[in-house]
Design a protein around this motif. Structure first.
Motif, PDB file in Angstrom:
ATOM      1  N   MET B  92     -19.588 -68.132 -38.374  1.00 15.36           N
ATOM      2  CA  MET B  92     -20.145 -69.351 -38.963  1.00 15.36           C
ATOM      3  C   MET B  92     -19.087 -70.141 -39.753  1.00 15.36           C
ATOM      4  SD  MET B  92     -23.277 -68.930 -37.930  1.00 15.36           S
ATOM      5  CE  MET B  92     -23.671 -67.503 -36.924  1.00 15.36           C
ATOM      6  N   SER B  93     -17.823 -69.960 -39.352  1.00 16.59           N
ATOM      7  CA  SER B  93     -16.767 -70.640 -40.105  1.00 16.59           C
ATOM      8  C   SER B  93     -16.617 -72.099 -39.655  1.00 16.59           C
ATOM      9  CB  SER B  93     -15.433 -69.889 -39.927  1.00 16.59           C
ATOM     10  OG  SER B  93     -15.150 -69.761 -38.540  1.00 16.59           O
ATOM     11  N   ASP B  94     -17.094 -72.391 -38.499  1.00 16.79           N
ATOM     12  CA  ASP B  94     -17.024 -73.770 -38.011  1.00 16.79           C
ATOM     13  C   ASP B  94     -18.291 -74.505 -38.433  1.00 16.79           C
ATOM     14  OD1 ASP B  94     -16.891 -76.136 -36.571  1.00 16.79           O
ATOM     15  OD2 ASP B  94     -15.907 -75.183 -34.842  1.00 16.79           O
ATOM     16  N   THR B  95     -18.251 -75.086 -39.606  1.00 13.69           N
ATOM     17  CA  THR B  95     -19.440 -75.665 -40.218  1.00 13.69           C
ATOM     18  C   THR B  95     -20.084 -76.724 -39.320  1.00 13.69           C
ATOM     19  OG1 THR B  95     -18.287 -75.355 -42.303  1.00 13.69           O
ATOM     20  CG2 THR B  95     -20.303 -76.651 -42.363  1.00 13.69           C
ATOM     21  N   LEU B  96     -19.252 -77.532 -38.703  1.00 16.19           N
ATOM     22  CA  LEU B  96     -19.795 -78.595 -37.859  1.00 16.19           C
ATOM     23  C   LEU B  96     -20.632 -78.024 -36.717  1.00 16.19           C
ATOM     24  CD1 LEU B  96     -17.076 -81.373 -37.383  1.00 16.19           C
ATOM     25  CD2 LEU B  96     -19.460 -81.624 -38.157  1.00 16.19           C
ATOM     26  N   LYS B  97     -20.094 -76.986 -36.115  1.00 16.04           N
ATOM     27  CA  LYS B  97     -20.811 -76.382 -34.988  1.00 16.04           C
ATOM     28  C   LYS B  97     -22.091 -75.712 -35.452  1.00 16.04           C
ATOM     29  CE  LYS B  97     -17.620 -75.718 -31.236  1.00 16.04           C
ATOM     30  NZ  LYS B  97     -16.730 -74.807 -30.508  1.00 16.04           N
ATOM     31  N   VAL B  98     -22.037 -75.125 -36.650  1.00 15.46           N
ATOM     32  CA  VAL B  98     -23.241 -74.485 -37.174  1.00 15.46           C
ATOM     33  C   VAL B  98     -24.309 -75.546 -37.413  1.00 15.46           C
ATOM     34  CG1 VAL B  98     -24.223 -73.164 -39.076  1.00 15.46           C
ATOM     35  CG2 VAL B  98     -21.937 -72.604 -38.237  1.00 15.46           C
ATOM     36  N   LEU B  99     -23.907 -76.614 -38.034  1.00 15.70           N
ATOM     37  CA  LEU B  99     -24.876 -77.686 -38.326  1.00 15.70           C
ATOM     38  C   LEU B  99     -25.431 -78.260 -37.029  1.00 15.70           C
ATOM     39  CD1 LEU B  99     -23.052 -79.511 -41.266  1.00 15.70           C
ATOM     40  CD2 LEU B  99     -25.087 -78.072 -41.387  1.00 15.70           C
ATOM     41  N   ASN B 100     -24.523 -78.453 -36.096  1.00 22.23           N
ATOM     42  CA  ASN B 100     -24.936 -78.967 -34.796  1.00 22.23           C
ATOM     43  C   ASN B 100     -25.925 -78.004 -34.122  1.00 22.23           C
ATOM     44  OD1 ASN B 100     -24.906 -80.727 -32.665  1.00 22.23           O
ATOM     45  ND2 ASN B 100     -23.212 -79.643 -31.638  1.00 22.23           N
ATOM     46  N   GLY B 101     -25.606 -76.718 -34.208  1.00 21.05           N
ATOM     47  CA  GLY B 101     -26.456 -75.702 -33.582  1.00 21.05           C
ATOM     48  C   GLY B 101     -27.810 -75.636 -34.251  1.00 21.05           C
ATOM     49  N   LEU B 102     -27.826 -75.832 -35.571  1.00 20.40           N
ATOM     50  CA  LEU B 102     -29.105 -75.752 -36.276  1.00 20.40           C
ATOM     51  C   LEU B 102     -29.871 -77.068 -36.179  1.00 20.40           C
ATOM     52  CD1 LEU B 102     -27.998 -73.840 -39.492  1.00 20.40           C
ATOM     53  CD2 LEU B 102     -29.280 -72.940 -37.563  1.00 20.40           C
ATOM     54  N   GLY B 103     -29.201 -78.074 -35.685  1.00 19.68           N
ATOM     55  CA  GLY B 103     -29.860 -79.371 -35.551  1.00 19.68           C
ATOM     56  C   GLY B 103     -29.983 -80.095 -36.878  1.00 19.68           C
ATOM     57  N   ILE B 104     -28.992 -79.895 -37.738  1.00 18.46           N
ATOM     58  CA  ILE B 104     -29.032 -80.552 -39.043  1.00 18.46           C
ATOM     59  C   ILE B 104     -28.106 -81.766 -38.994  1.00 18.46           C
ATOM     60  CG2 ILE B 104     -28.496 -80.306 -41.490  1.00 18.46           C
ATOM     61  CD1 ILE B 104     -28.983 -77.272 -41.084  1.00 18.46           C
ATOM     62  N   ALA B 105     -28.693 -82.919 -39.275  1.00 15.35           N
ATOM     63  CA  ALA B 105     -27.855 -84.124 -39.296  1.00 15.35           C
ATOM     64  C   ALA B 105     -27.222 -84.235 -40.668  1.00 15.35           C
ATOM     65  CB  ALA B 105     -28.711 -85.335 -38.984  1.00 15.35           C
TER      66      ALA B 105
END
Lengths: 569, 106
Positions: B92-105
């Motif tokens: 989960m170090s790639d914050t952007l990808k995590v946010l993208n994966g969780l669907g958080i804008a």
């Protein structure tokens, strides 16, 4: 590590192996796959990787009491269960008995977001759990390369795979890893780099629209193994690999003879027939009776209580039985008694290797003492001459190793007897019979030659080969002024000789009478001469006696006179 | 760091579409696992404070769960709610990808 007590002999440690139970494979590998190590089974799509690995597991469970885990990356467990049911494997039951455990790994790239460093501990835990839960000794990963399509970070996958195989070795489970064949490499993602103990390549080749499955052991560390490409079959019994190769010329030979079923032919072959376990080639032009000879040989084999397989590549079994009936041979009875197996197939149904394999399979199953292939000429339609030759060499080797007599028939297209047969196998066979048309005097007759017959005295004469209602026989041909005489010319000659014979007998008896008469005349002459002699003797004797008498009388007279005169003296 | 479910106070998940139900599968105290736990907590606290539940499960403790949940790569974060379900792997170090994966804008 287990240290053996010191009393055990100092044997060199050899690689322990896990039997696959796959027919033939354990012979090639010298006992199976390396135990406790991973083996890579690779090949293109549809070449039988899954069947191979499933058979390894199921046989392990059923025959060697080694439970197994099947981790499927491509097929769902239900699909897998149905797919292998066609091979007679009841995975449901084996799962209930805790001998097999199936686990389907679902991996879909689109469902997964990669957010940094990860490892495949999940796979390790899952596999470890499955292994421990049933005490598995065998593991199949089919096909682990799906990881490469499911996950993006190749560096991690590679590192983890290396760790996985080490871990499997530590677990002491015998593992099969399957891999799809890649361009120029054994597997698409270079799995062979990690699995270095044993690599088996499966291939599915289509040549001339005919498919052949082949198996080759690319490497097997720490063990000797067959290095050839071995054809294999997948049928209702699963995989069977028959290592039919030209193994060498070391088979035992028999000096026992078996009859060819034609007494005339037997007498040409030193009076006793073929050697058991020899190979016999019957070649000839069309319609010269090759099949009849073969049928007659099959019949003789069955009559003497031995089994025979007849592979027909031209006629159906019914046709052969009917045709043989016309020359007084009842093959149907032998078929009914399970002494004869008539197997007909078109050569084009299989590739050559497959033919060899199915022949071998039938032979192992039926255990005959005679095998007939009629005719081998048609096999050329599915392979080149050199391929046919290679297959036939291996077939002869295999059959001779098993002490089985084999008879091939071959159609020769040209009528030149010095020619080799089209399959050029005449140098391989032990005996070569040639049936040839002899055209003479407006008719066509069959002549049979023994071109060669290794290791026995055989006739160098051409015999006329006669097919009649009562079977086959050989008749001496006549050497006339115009060459050899056959057919009606021979019969004519026979008649002429018969007449001559009668005349001669007659002449002889007349001479005998003449002699008898002469003898009587002479004897009577001798008798009369003897009479004459007797009377002459009598005559001679008479004078002699008279003379004697006269002499006596005269002497007496003289004495009397002397006495009378004595008075005077 | 605890190996047991930490933030599982919300047993009945609200129907609220903004509420995140997350489950993090880890393997003991491996570096990736520890990092993942720290990272996901940080991200959640920063972007969706108070509207998430995070359950941390050690697969070593419940090995059969690996098969049930189709776990291969670890650490694995499963977003149960809001739908659609989503799987994230890694530390989960790639914050952007995590946010993208969780669907958080953002």
């Amino acid at each position: 590590m287990i240290i053996e007590p010191s009393e055990s002999k100092p044997l060199l440690p050899s690689l322990p192996k896990a039997c696959t139970g796959i027919k033939g494979l354990d012979e090639i590998t010298g006992g199976g796959l390396p135990q406790g190590r991973p083996t890579l089974v690779c090949g293109s799509a549809g070449c039988g990787k899954t069947v191979f690995s499933m058979e390894f597991l199921v046989h392990g469970a059923l025959m060697y009491n080694e439970p197994g885990v099947f981790m499927a990356f491509e097929e769902k467990t239900e699909e897998l269960t149905i797919n292998v049911a066609s091979l007679g494997f009841d995975l449901e039951k084996l799962q209930q008995e805790r001998m097999i455990r199936l686990d389907h790994v679902h991996l879909e790239r689109s469902e997964i977001e990669e957010t940094g460093e990860y490892d495949l501990d999940g796979l390790f835990i899952r596999l470890g759990h499955a292994i421990d839960s049933i005490g598995a000794k065998r593991v199949v990963l089919d096909t682990i390369e799906s990881l490469f399509s499911g996950l993006t970070n190749q560096a991690i996958i590679r590192a983890e795979l290396r760790r996985l195989f080490e871990w499997l070795k530590d677990k002491k489970v015998t593992t099969i890893i399957t891999g799809e064949k890649g361009e120029g490499t054994l597997t698409r993602h270079g799995l062979e780099e990690y699995v270095s103990d044993c690599v088996i390549l499966l291939d599915h080749r289509v040549e001339n629209k005919i498919s052949t499955r082949l198996l080759r052991i690319v490497k097997y560390r720490g063990s000797v193994h067959g290095t050839n490409e071995y054809p294999f079959l997948i049928d209702e019994d699963g995989i069977s690999v028959v290592p039919v190769t030209s193994l060498g010329l070391s088979h035992d030979v028999s000096s026992e003879r078996i009859s060819s079923g034609v007494s005339g032919l037997d007498s040409m072959l030193g009076g006793k027939g073929f050697f058991r376990g020899s190979s016999v080639l019957v070649s000839g032009t069309a319609g010269t009776g090759k099949t009849s000879l073969a049928g007659s040989f099959a019949n003789q084999t069955c009559v003497s209580g031995e089994r025979c397989i007849y592979f027909a590549f031209e006629e159906s079994p019914k046709q052969i039985i009917r045709n043989m009936h016309s020359i007084g041979i009842d093959l149907q009875a032998h078929v009914d008694n399970h002494m004869l197996r008539l197997l007909a197939s078109r050569p084009t149904i299989n590739g050559l290797e497959m033919h060899l394999l199915s022949i071998t399979k039938q032979v192992l199953d039926f255990d005959p003492s005679v095998v007939i292939l009629d005719p081998i000429t048609n096999l050329v339609s599915v392979g080149s001459v050199s391929e046919v030759k290679s297959v036939l060499i291996r077939l002869i080797d295999f059959l001779q190793g098993a002490d089985i007599t084999v008879m091939f028939t071959a159609l020769s297209l040209n009528d030149n007897i010095s020619e080799q047969t089209d399959e050029s196998i005449s140098s391989l066979v032990d005996a070569w019979l040639l049936v040839r048309d002899i055209e003479f005097n407006g008719e066509r007759n069959r002549g049979l030659y023994v071109m060669k017959s290794r290791g026995m005295k055989h006739s160098n004469q051409v015999r006329e080969f006669v097919i009649s209602d009562s079977g086959l026989d050989l008749v001496d041909v006549y050497m006339g002024r115009d060459g050899i005489l056959t057919g009606s010319a021979r019969e004519e000659q026979q008649l002429a000789e018969k007449t001559e014979n009668v005349i001669r007998t007659h002449a002889v008896s007349r001479k005998d009478k003449e002699i008898e008469r002469k003898r009587t005349v002479l004897e009577s002459k001798i008798a009369s001469l003897r009479e004459e002699f007797d009377s002459m003797q009598d005559e001679l004797n008479k004078t002699y006696v008279e003379e004697e008498l006269t002499r006596k009388v005269m002497e007496q007279n003289r004495q009397e006179i002397l006495q009378k005169r004595g008075g005077i003296q | 760091m605890s190996k047991h479910p930490e933030l599982s106070q919300d047993e009945d998940y609200p129907e609220d579409s903004d509420f995140y139900v997350l489950r993090l599968y880890v393997t003991g105290a491996s570096i990736n696992s520890l990092r993942a736990i720290v990272n996901i907590k940080e991200i959640c606290d920063k972007y969706i404070p108070d509207s998430y539940s995070l359950e941390i499960i050690d697969v070593y403790q419940q090995k059969s769960i690996a098969e049930q949940e189709q776990i291969i790569a670890l650490p694995l974060l499963i977003k149960r709610l809001p739908l659609p379900e989503k799987r994230l792997i890694g530390d989960m170090s790639d914050t952007l990808k995590v946010l993208n994966g969780l669907g958080i804008a953002i």
